[in-house]
Every structure is written in C-alpha cells, then in structure tokens.
Write an enzyme that holds these catalytic residues in place. Structure first.
Site, short mmCIF file in Angstrom:
data_model
loop_
_atom_site.label_atom_id
_atom_site.label_comp_id
_atom_site.label_asym_id
_atom_site.label_seq_id
_atom_site.Cartn_x
_atom_site.Cartn_y
_atom_site.Cartn_z
CG ASP A 1 -2.06 -1.04 1.24
OD1 ASP A 1 -2.02 -1.77 0.07
OD2 ASP A 1 -2.97 -1.19 2.06
CG ASP B 1 -6.82 0.11 1.34
OD1 ASP B 1 -7.19 -0.79 1.38
OD2 ASP B 1 -7.18 1.05 1.80
CG HIS C 1 -11.34 1.20 -0.13
ND1 HIS C 1 -11.11 -0.04 0.61
CD2 HIS C 1 -10.50 1.97 0.83
CE1 HIS C 1 -10.58 -0.30 1.69
NE2 HIS C 1 -9.96 0.82 1.68
CB SER D 1 -13.03 0.84 5.68
OG SER D 1 -12.54 1.72 4.95
CG HIS E 1 -8.62 5.26 2.80
ND1 HIS E 1 -9.51 5.11 3.57
CD2 HIS E 1 -8.01 4.14 2.45
CE1 HIS E 1 -9.62 3.85 4.06
NE2 HIS E 1 -8.86 3.17 3.26
CE LYS F 1 -4.13 -4.12 1.25
NZ LYS F 1 -4.93 -3.10 1.92
CD GLU G 1 -11.09 -2.32 5.81
OE1 GLU G 1 -10.77 -2.54 4.54
OE2 GLU G 1 -10.77 -1.11 6.18
CB ALA H 1 -0.36 1.53 8.17
CB CYS I 1 -2.40 -2.99 5.19
SG CYS I 1 -3.97 -2.60 4.85
C1 VGL Z 1 -4.97 0.89 5.68
C2 VGL Z 1 -6.56 2.06 7.10
C3 VGL Z 1 -7.46 1.78 6.23
C4 VGL Z 1 -3.51 0.30 5.44
C5 VGL Z 1 -5.89 0.48 4.60
O1 VGL Z 1 -3.17 -0.07 3.92
O2 VGL Z 1 -2.61 -0.04 6.23
N1 VGL Z 1 -5.08 1.38 6.60
N2 VGL Z 1 -7.10 1.14 4.86
ZN ZN Z 2 -8.47 1.24 3.50
#
Ligand code: VGL
Ligand code: ZN
Length: 186
Positions: A13, A55, A57, A63, A74, A99, A106, A134, A138
């Site tokens: 990510d 990520d 979405h 989420s 995001h 993903k 989620e 993060a 993830c």
């Molecule tokens: C993530 C928060 C929401 C990540 C993804 O990639 O860590 N964190 N969606």
């Molecule tokens: Zn996300």
C-alpha cells in the site's frame, strides 16, 4: 538481508493517500520509498517475485466514516489518492494486488479476497519479506495471515511506518506479530 530462491517480496500500500498530505497520511510514510525502491530493484535482478499491493476501495466502502467506518474516504479506485506514490519504482515484472475492493467488506490483509496465496504457492515461495504501509494495519494483518497460511514471514521494521491512531500501536503491532511467529527484522 539476502534474498535466496523461495523468497518473495511484498510491498504493501505505498499509495498517495497513505503518504503525508494524503487522505489517510501515515507519518513519514514516504520516507521508506528510496529503500523500498532499492530492495525491489535488487529482487528484480535476482528474479525474486515481487508483489505490490494497493488498497482499492469503491467510493462507498464500508470502512469510510460516512458508512459508519473509522476512516476518512481514502484509496478510492482509479483516483489519484489510490495511485502509487510517484516516487515508487515498481519493477516491470512486479504483480499488483488490489485489495478491499468489495463495498461491504474490509480487508486489511493482502491475503483477504485475493489470489496472493495461490500465486505464491504456484511460484514455490516459502519465505516472504514484507514492508510498506501501514505497519499497524495492512502490514500487520498481511503478516499474520501469511504466517497462518504457512509462509515464513519477515517484516522489515525500518521499511514500514505505522498510522499510530493511538500512540504505541506500532509497538503493539510488533509484539503481536512476534508472538505469532513473524520475524521482525530491524
Ligand atoms: C490501511 C487503514 C485503512 C492500510 C488501509 O493499508 O494499512 N489502513 N485502509
Ligand atoms: Zn482502506
């Protein structure tokens, strides 16, 4: 670290929205890019498979706060925020894994609702090196899932950054991963 046959690299990510200035900016998220680039280049030279997740979405993802989730909007697919950071150098042969693409589900893990495990097995991968964003979401969930699925997971601590919604979430993530058998590399 040194790559050997049976290894793969998973870069999680590294998208605009997770970097400073993005919708869900991770502190120092962009600082790890040069080293990740070097690592990907090294893996590519050695024919080590590279997987780069994003990520991805839909705009009404569960989420998001307007749907009762905990995050600002995001990484909406096809938007600038969802694009990889412009400095990230994804080698030509790398596979992109999208993903959390379903509106009502989620999935922090790169293994959730993707074919990543099958693809790793098809390539005879046993050991997976993981970095990116993060650390406390993830990266952590991907590492825990990978470990459960039987891969030997090594998280590159210095090539990851945490959101730290609560201070110390980064340390908790490291403890949780270690307890599960994930190897934490400096
Ligand atoms: C993530 C928060 C929401 C990540 C993804 O990639 O860590 N964190 N969606
Ligand atoms: Zn996300």
């Amino acid at each position: 670290m040194e790559f050997r046959p049976g290894d793969a690299l998973l870069v999680v990510d590294m998208q605009n929205d997770f970097c400073p200035g993005g919708a869900l900016g991770v502190p120092e998220g962009d600082r790890i890019i040069p080293e990740l680039n070097e690592l990907m280049a090294r893996a590519a030279r050695l024919n080590i498979p590279i997987f780069v997740t994003r990520d991805w979405h839909p705009q009404n993802h569960v989420s998001f706060r307007d749907r009762g989730g905990i995050w600002p909007v995001h990484c909406v697919r096809e938007t600038r925020g969802a694009a990889f950071h412009p400095d990230l150098k994804v080698p030509a042969g790398a596979a992109v894994i999208s993903k959390a693409t379903h509106p009502d589900k989620e999935s922090y893990s790169a293994f959730g609702d993707t074919d990543l495990a099958e693809r790793l097995r098809a390539l005879k991968v046993r050991r997976l090196w993981v970095g990116g964003l993060a650390l406390d979401y993830c990266v952590k969930e991907s590492a825990l899932d990978g470990q459960k699925l039987g891969f030997e997971i090594h998280v590159l601590r210095n090539l990851a950054r945490a959101v730290n919604v609560k201070p110390g979430d980064d340390r908790l993530a490291v403890v949780e991963m270690s307890r599960a058998g994930v190897v934490i590399e400096p």
